[in-house]
Design a protein around this motif. Structure first.
Motif, PDB file in Angstrom:
ATOM      1  N   THR A  39       2.485   1.863  -3.359  1.00 46.76           N
ATOM      2  CA  THR A  39       1.509   2.408  -4.313  1.00 46.76           C
ATOM      3  C   THR A  39       1.318   3.899  -4.082  1.00 46.76           C
ATOM      4  O   THR A  39       1.314   4.697  -5.031  1.00 46.76           O
ATOM      5  CB  THR A  39       0.169   1.674  -4.179  1.00 46.76           C
ATOM      6  N   VAL A  40       1.161   4.286  -2.808  1.00 41.82           N
ATOM      7  CA  VAL A  40       1.037   5.697  -2.475  1.00 41.82           C
ATOM      8  C   VAL A  40       2.304   6.449  -2.876  1.00 41.82           C
ATOM      9  O   VAL A  40       2.245   7.584  -3.369  1.00 41.82           O
ATOM     10  CB  VAL A  40       0.762   5.887  -0.969  1.00 41.82           C
TER      11      VAL A  40
ATOM     12  N   LEU B 283       0.828  -1.203   0.000  1.00 48.51           N
ATOM     13  CA  LEU B 283       0.000   0.000   0.000  1.00 48.51           C
ATOM     14  C   LEU B 283       0.867   1.260   0.000  1.00 48.51           C
ATOM     15  O   LEU B 283       0.590   2.228  -0.723  1.00 48.51           O
ATOM     16  CB  LEU B 283      -0.920  -0.001   1.229  1.00 48.51           C
TER      17      LEU B 283
ATOM     18  N   GLY C 129       3.788  -2.115  -6.405  1.00 45.74           N
ATOM     19  CA  GLY C 129       2.957  -0.981  -6.014  1.00 45.74           C
ATOM     20  C   GLY C 129       2.853   0.062  -7.109  1.00 45.74           C
ATOM     21  O   GLY C 129       1.783   0.644  -7.335  1.00 45.74           O
TER      22      GLY C 129
ATOM     23  N   THR D 216      -6.652   7.814  -6.172  1.00 48.80           N
ATOM     24  CA  THR D 216      -5.866   6.614  -5.855  1.00 48.80           C
ATOM     25  C   THR D 216      -5.013   6.821  -4.613  1.00 48.80           C
ATOM     26  O   THR D 216      -4.970   5.965  -3.721  1.00 48.80           O
ATOM     27  CB  THR D 216      -4.963   6.231  -7.047  1.00 48.80           C
TER      28      THR D 216
ATOM     29  N   PHE E  51      -5.622   4.688  -1.004  1.00 43.52           N
ATOM     30  CA  PHE E  51      -4.625   3.840  -0.370  1.00 43.52           C
ATOM     31  C   PHE E  51      -4.149   4.425   0.955  1.00 43.52           C
ATOM     32  O   PHE E  51      -3.875   3.685   1.904  1.00 43.52           O
ATOM     33  CB  PHE E  51      -3.440   3.620  -1.317  1.00 43.52           C
TER      34      PHE E  51
END
Length: 265
Positions: A43-44, A40, A220, A243, A247
């Protein structure tokens, strides 16, 4: 995947006395929740880096300097805690992911350094950190990050691991021509292979941890691109704002649940 303390990539792990007064460990236990939160955060790291580059008007270099300053503040807070604090730790990880992404992108997009060069350079830098860390501390285990010196090596390794994952992931995406979704599946399969090698074939725990750690970054990033990019570019079109917020909310929710669980216990 958990990290054992029996061996390191550089040989059997020696139990050397700490160079400084031992303290309570401020990094989390490596559990399934650790890896979920890690993905997570990566991804952020990707979507937030893209968002800042798009919206601030500072350019990649300006955003990199600004976010590096925020990362320094977060790390001061992390080193100032007396024990593991999930919110502080994962904020530092997320900001490290943003900075690692920006550094890699700045070298490639602004300075024109080829991805092959940045990938190789970050891999060498990460290996050098491990060598110096092990020679100084005689351990690379997360279970033994109980001094300021060991934790300093850990965060330097995390930064280079994120930068390496960014460069290697971008290189793989460019060379394979696969879409975001297939790239994400490819990196998830690689993580699954490392997990199987660790539990079924006895792959060294430290090797397993850091290989997986590096692979979470392109996983990610691919996931973030798939969710945020427009449909015409192979994504779902959620945008970087939605997005990133989505997240980040999940990360904060997990951190809040940890805090409640800890108090209840």
């Amino acid at each position: 995947m958990t990290q054992e303390t029996s061996a390191t990539p550089l040989g059997p792990e020696a139990e050397a006395p700490a160079r400084h007064q031992p303290r309570r460990i401020r990094v989390p236990e490596v559990t399934l929740r650790f890896w979920i939160t890690q993905v997570l955060c990566t991804t952020v790291g990707q979507t937030a880096a893209d968002l800042l580059n798009e919206k601030t008007g500072l350019g990649l270099t300006g955003v990199t300097v600004s976010m590096s300053t925020l990362l320094a503040v977060a790390l001061v807070a992390q080193f100032g805690t007396s024990a593991h604090r999930a919110g502080v730790y994962w904020l530092a990880v997320a900001l490290t992911g943003v900075v690692g992404t920006l550094v890699s992108d700045d070298l490639t997009d602004t300075m024109g350094v080829p991805l092959e060069t940045t990938t190789t350079a970050f891999a060498i830098a990460l290996a050098a950190v491990f060598v110096v860390w092990y020679r100084r501390e005689r351990t690379l285990s997360l279970h033994h990050i109980d001094t300021t010196s060991r934790e300093s090596f850990y965060w330097i390794a995390v930064l280079f691991a994120f930068a390496l994952g960014t460069a290697a992931g971008d290189l793989a995406a460019e060379r394979t021509g696969l879409g975001y979704w297939l790239c994400a599946a490819l990196f998830a399969a690689a993580i699954a292979a490392v997990t199987i090698a660790h539990f079924a074939l006895g792959l060294d725990a430290v090797w397993s941890f850091w290989i997986t750690f590096v692979l979470t970054r392109p996983l990610g990033a691919s996931t973030g691109h798939y969710l945020s990019e427009p449909a015409g570019h192979g994504g779902l079109g959620l945008g970087t704002v939605v997005t990133s917020a989505l997240f980040l909310a999940v990360i904060l929710g997990l951190g809040f649940r940890d805090a409640v669980t800890r108090r209840a216990g």
